[in-house]
Design a protein around this motif. Structure first.
Motif, PDB file in Angstrom:
ATOM      1  N   PRO A   1      10.596  39.277   5.229  1.00  0.00           N
ATOM      2  CA  PRO A   1       9.472  37.872   5.720  1.00  0.00           C
ATOM      3  C   PRO A   1       9.581  37.351   6.893  1.00  0.00           C
ATOM      4  CG  PRO A   1      11.223  37.207   4.036  1.00  0.00           C
ATOM      5  CD  PRO A   1      11.493  38.828   4.213  1.00  0.00           C
ATOM      6  N   TRP A   2       8.517  36.768   7.296  1.00  0.00           N
ATOM      7  CA  TRP A   2       8.644  36.076   8.338  1.00  0.00           C
ATOM      8  C   TRP A   2       9.370  34.808   8.524  1.00  0.00           C
ATOM      9  CZ3 TRP A   2       6.699  38.052  13.064  1.00  0.00           C
ATOM     10  CH2 TRP A   2       5.650  39.022  12.991  1.00  0.00           C
ATOM     11  N   SER A   3      10.354  34.488   9.333  1.00  0.00           N
ATOM     12  CA  SER A   3      11.077  33.142   9.380  1.00  0.00           C
ATOM     13  C   SER A   3      10.219  32.019  10.572  1.00  0.00           C
ATOM     14  CB  SER A   3      12.474  33.238   9.862  1.00  0.00           C
ATOM     15  OG  SER A   3      12.410  33.720  11.155  1.00  0.00           O
ATOM     16  N   ASN A   4      10.240  30.883  10.381  1.00  0.00           N
ATOM     17  CA  ASN A   4       9.734  29.909  11.357  1.00  0.00           C
ATOM     18  C   ASN A   4      10.782  28.587  11.511  1.00  0.00           C
ATOM     19  OD1 ASN A   4       8.116  28.671  12.946  1.00  0.00           O
ATOM     20  ND2 ASN A   4       6.506  28.217  11.503  1.00  0.00           N
TER      21      ASN A   4
ATOM     22  N   GLY B   1       9.127  27.535   7.835  1.00  0.00           N
ATOM     23  CA  GLY B   1       8.557  28.724   6.961  1.00  0.00           C
ATOM     24  C   GLY B   1       8.459  28.442   5.681  1.00  0.00           C
ATOM     25  N   THR B   2       8.166  29.595   4.923  1.00  0.00           N
ATOM     26  CA  THR B   2       7.832  29.547   3.358  1.00  0.00           C
ATOM     27  C   THR B   2       9.010  29.519   2.673  1.00  0.00           C
ATOM     28  OG1 THR B   2       7.004  31.616   3.328  1.00  0.00           O
ATOM     29  CG2 THR B   2       5.430  29.910   3.779  1.00  0.00           C
ATOM     30  N   LEU B   3      10.006  30.227   3.035  1.00  0.00           N
ATOM     31  CA  LEU B   3      11.076  30.791   2.273  1.00  0.00           C
ATOM     32  C   LEU B   3      12.541  29.831   2.791  1.00  0.00           C
ATOM     33  CD1 LEU B   3      10.960  34.560   2.131  1.00  0.00           C
ATOM     34  CD2 LEU B   3      10.013  32.681   0.362  1.00  0.00           C
ATOM     35  N   ALA B   4      13.329  29.653   1.919  1.00  0.00           N
ATOM     36  CA  ALA B   4      14.593  28.958   2.180  1.00  0.00           C
ATOM     37  C   ALA B   4      15.771  30.101   3.083  1.00  0.00           C
ATOM     38  CB  ALA B   4      15.497  28.631   1.047  1.00  0.00           C
ATOM     39  N   ASP B   5      16.268  29.311   4.175  1.00  0.00           N
ATOM     40  CA  ASP B   5      16.775  30.057   5.238  1.00  0.00           C
ATOM     41  C   ASP B   5      18.174  29.753   5.274  1.00  0.00           C
ATOM     42  OD1 ASP B   5      17.186  31.818   7.322  1.00  0.00           O
ATOM     43  OD2 ASP B   5      15.503  31.384   8.353  1.00  0.00           O
ATOM     44  N   ASN B   6      19.280  30.669   5.512  1.00  0.00           N
ATOM     45  CA  ASN B   6      20.563  30.367   5.664  1.00  0.00           C
ATOM     46  C   ASN B   6      20.732  30.490   7.182  1.00  0.00           C
ATOM     47  OD1 ASN B   6      23.289  30.057   5.532  1.00  0.00           O
ATOM     48  ND2 ASN B   6      23.819  31.751   4.654  1.00  0.00           N
TER      49      ASN B   6
END
Length: 806
Positions: free
Chosen positions: A136-139, A168-173
């Motif tokens: 998925p795309w990160s931001n 972004g729309t997802l949690a990111d580490n």
């Protein structure tokens, strides 16, 4: 742009592991194809990404390498394959193609396979497997974009924080990393730090901070400059699609003013009343252009600041003058720029002492950062001298005479000095007299002492060598230099000529004899020459060791060498006076004697000999053989002439002998007593004795005599003869002298009478002319002739004894 492709081809293999392909042998024993590719490719939905495979020709010929797709999953599409390229031997070629994911592709991993084949017969093929991730795309976004600037101070730890938002729309580490091109120390102020990276889970639309610190080092050598510094880059990497965002910050250094003393000379030695300099290098170690404040501070012997003194660029202390050179304060130095300053010391005119100072330096506006350097100047007096000499005649000193020499001294020390001469070792036989005066000589100056005298002792042998050592002393009494004057005793030519005898015999031969004595100090030789005013026969009678011309009957010159000291010998020469001249005349004979060492100083003796012309010469008698009568008459004349002398000598000898006998007899009679005297007439026993026959003497044995005691014999003798008579008195000495005078007078008269008789007899026989002279003159003439004959006999037959047995 081909160069970009080549660069990517070289860099990407180092960033990603090489995916190996299985090789299948197809008739060739060697592997002629090489291939590498990224192991992982990330692609988003409805996105096309580029990737590559790098091939290598390992064969020794060109080959065409082809990449084809073996397998690809449904949501993915490979664009740009198959693709072929001709690759030369041992070269690489990167082949680029694309992978596309459709809009409905699931977020998962897919495996795509590719084959690499060659056009060479029997070449094996390679299989490349690539992992393609549909993500998925990160931001992610930092709070500040671009490059920020912070002002920092040296030796201060600076903390920095930067905010990050997950849009972004997802949690990111998120993984945070920090990079810089400097060597400054840094670190994280976050909890989850692994392998130098900080990790933080960021929920959608959440804002978080990344914290780190940087230790600012001290400014060294003016760096970093004011408002300059290193750049730190903070990178945040998404765990979803490996996308990274960056933020950079420049740490700008604040202004720093400072100075330092890089090098300096701590110690200086100066001569009395001389100056010297020490050098120091000062530097601006601040990070801005600045000027320096430089001063001098006097110190005591313990290195403490001298009470009552202040820093200055020039001061005077205890006769010392100290000044700063090249220390102007209006000279601006750039960061890390240096300059050299000089500290001059002028010493007092003393032989000892020291001066202690402190060099002080600080940058303008930073007096608290004072830099100091101790310096010391000490008076060091060196005493040295260089002595030279000039001599006049010391290589030819005659006995009991002197030569002179002068000694010059160059002061090679660093201060004035007072020099004096002292006598060192002198060879026996020489005596040296030195000037007693001392001499003050400035530095670098040359002065000459009064002349000294060297005397050779009496009796010094010629050519004796020696050395006179003269020491030069300084005012401290130490020997600074020594000169050695060579000495040589010169030859003293001194010949004594004495006992010169000249005689002319009856045949007209002039004989010359003289005694030569070497009274000099050298073993010398003589060159003797004989010259005459007339052409006559003449010559020397040379000694045995003489050198003269060979095959010459009458040598007129000779040489004699190696005549020892205090020895003498006799020079003999003869000249035949002319007999064939018409008139009377005189022959002049010159005997020239030269020393071998001093031939320019000859000794000349002139002799003269008179000769008679033919008219005045007595007539020659006819040669009738041996004239025995003349010889007998001559012998009679000699006997008559000397008979009186011989008789007088015999008579005097008899008188003296008789006197001695009488004296001995009187002395014996004085010791005999009267009763001890006996007489043959009183011996009454003799009348009864008869002389025995020879046979009775031989046959009749004698009876042994009986010994009479001494006392009995003396009593009987006194009874028969009475007491001894008194001794007679000796003859008066005046009476003996008168008798001797009378005897001598009579002897002289007797001799004169004999001479007159001999003269009359010779005139009568015609052997001598009859000059008109009185009796006394005749007697004197005869005596002269007799003495001439005697002298001729002595010169002919008797040779005087010499010290040299030539």
């Amino acid at each position: 742009m081909r160069w970009v492709a080549v660069l990517v081809l070289l860099v990407l293999p180092t960033l990603n592991p090489v995916f190996g392909a299985e090789s299948h042998p197809e008739g060739r024993d060697e592997d002629v194809i090489g291939a590498i590719a990224p192991t992982e490719v990330i692609v988003h939905q409805n996105e096309t990404v580029s990737t590559y495979i790098t091939v290598q020709n390992k064969a020794d010929v060109n080959q065409a390498l082809t990449i084809e797709v073996l397998s690809v999953p449904e949501p993915l599409t490979v664009i740009g394959l198959p693709l072929s390229e001709i690759v030369v031997p041992n070269h690489l070629r990167q082949l680029v193609f694309s992978i596309k994911a459709n809009g409905s592709a699931a977020f998962q991993n897919h495996t795509v396979s590719f084959s690499v084949s060659s056009d060479l017969e029997g070449a094996e093929s390679k299989t490349i497997t690539m992992n393609v991730i549909v993500a998925p795309w990160s931001n992610l976004n930092f709070g500040s974009q671009g490059v920020s600037q912070f002002t920092v101070d040296e030796k201060v730890r600076t903390s920095i924080a930067m905010n990050l938002t997950n849009n972004g729309t997802l949690a990111d580490n998120v993984s945070f990393s920090l990079s810089t091109n400097s060597g400054w120390d840094w670190g994280w102020q976050m909890q989850n730090v692994v392998g130098g990276q900080a990790h933080l889970v960021v929920q959608p639309n959440q804002l978080v901070y990344a914290y780190f610190w940087v230790d600012v080092p001290a400014i060294q050598n003016g760096m970093p400059l004011f408002e300059t510094g290193p750049r730190f880059t903070l990178t945040a990497t998404s765990s979803l699609d490996r996308a990274a965002v960056q933020w950079s910050v420049d740490l700008m250094m604040n202004e720093k003013k400072n100075a330092t003393i890089d090098t300096y000379d701590p110690f200086l030695e100066v001569a009395p009343n001389q100056d010297g300099r020490l050098y120091a290098v000062v530097r601006n170690v601040g990070n801005t252009p600045n000027t320096l404040n430089i001063t001098l501070q006097p110190l005591d012997e313990n290195g403490e600041i001298l009470a009552g003194s202040t820093p200055s660029d020039r001061f005077t202390q205890e006769g010392w003058v100290v000044a700063l050179f090249g220390g102007l304060e209006d000279i601006t130095l750039q960061p890390n720029e240096s300059r050299t300053v000089e500290i001059g010391f002028q010493a007092p005119n003393e032989f000892a002492g020291s001066m202690h100072i402190q060099l002080q330096v600080f940058a303008s506006g930073a007096s608290s950062l004072l830099r100091t350097a101790p310096m010391t100047a000490t008076i060091n007096r060196t005493t040295s001298a260089l002595a030279t000499y000039t001599e006049d005649g010391c290589n030819n000193i005659l006995p009991e005479q002197a030569c002179s020499a002068t000694i010059s001294v160059l002061n090679t020390g660093n201060s004035y000095n007072t020099y004096v001469l002292r006598l060192g070792e002198v060879t026996d036989g020489f005596e040296v007299t030195l000037p007693p005066e001392a001499m003050l000589v400035q530095e670098g100056q040359t002065k000459t002492f009064a002349p000294l005298n060297v005397t050779a002792d009496e009796g010094s042998v010629a050519f004796m060598t020696g050395v006179a050592s003269i020491e030069v002393l300084g005012d401290a009494g130490t020997v600074l230099d020594t000169v050695s004057i060579p000495l040589v005793v010169g030859p003293e030519i001194k010949w004594t000529f004495r006992n010169i005898a000249e005689q002319v015999n009856a045949r007209g031969r002039l004989t010359i004899a003289m005694e030569a004595r070497n009274d000099g100090n050298a073993i010398d030789g003589l060159i003797v020459q004989l010259q005459s005013s007339h052409v006559v026969d003449m010559g020397f009678i040379p000694p045995e060791n003489a050198v003269y011309e060979d095959d010459v009957e009458f040598p007129r010159s000779f040489e004699i060498n190696d005549i020892p000291l205090n020895s003498n010998f006799t020079i003999r020469a003869w000249i035949q006076l002319p007999q064939d001249q018409v008139n009377n005349g005189t022959v002049t004979i010159t005997t020239t004697i030269r020393s071998r060492y001093a031939p320019e100083l000859p000794f000349v003796h002139t002799s003269t000999g008179d000769y008679l012309g033919q008219a005045w010469q007595p007539a020659d008698e006819e040669d009738g053989g041996i004239d025995w009568g003349g010889i007998a008459s001559t012998a009679v004349l000699y006997v008559k002439a000397w008979s009186g002398v011989l008789l007088a000598i015999v008579f005097a000898s008899l008188v003296i002998y008789k006197a001695v006998i009488d004296r001995d007899r009187r002395l014996e009679q004085q010791n005999v007593l009267p009763y001890q005297e006996t007489s043959a007439e009183d011996d009454w026993m003799t009348r009864y004795q008869k002389e025995p026959t020879p046979e009775e003497v031989l046959e009749t044995p004698r009876e042994p005599l009986q010994a009479v005691p001494k006392e009995t014999y003396e009593a009987m003798f006194r009874h028969a003869h009475g007491q001894p008579s008194q001794p007679q008195s000796p003859v008066d000495n005046a009476l003996v002298s008168a008798a001797t005078l009378v005897l001598d007078k009579r002897t002289e008269d007797f001799g004169k009478a004999k001479a007159d008789d001999l003269l009359s007899s010779l005139q009568h026989q015609g052997l001598l002319p009859a000059p008109p002279l009185g009796d006394g003159a005749a007697t004197a003439s005869v005596m002269s002739e007799v003495q001439s004959l005697e002298a001729q006999n002595i010169l002919t037959n008797q040779k005087p004894e010499d010290d040299l047995e030539f």
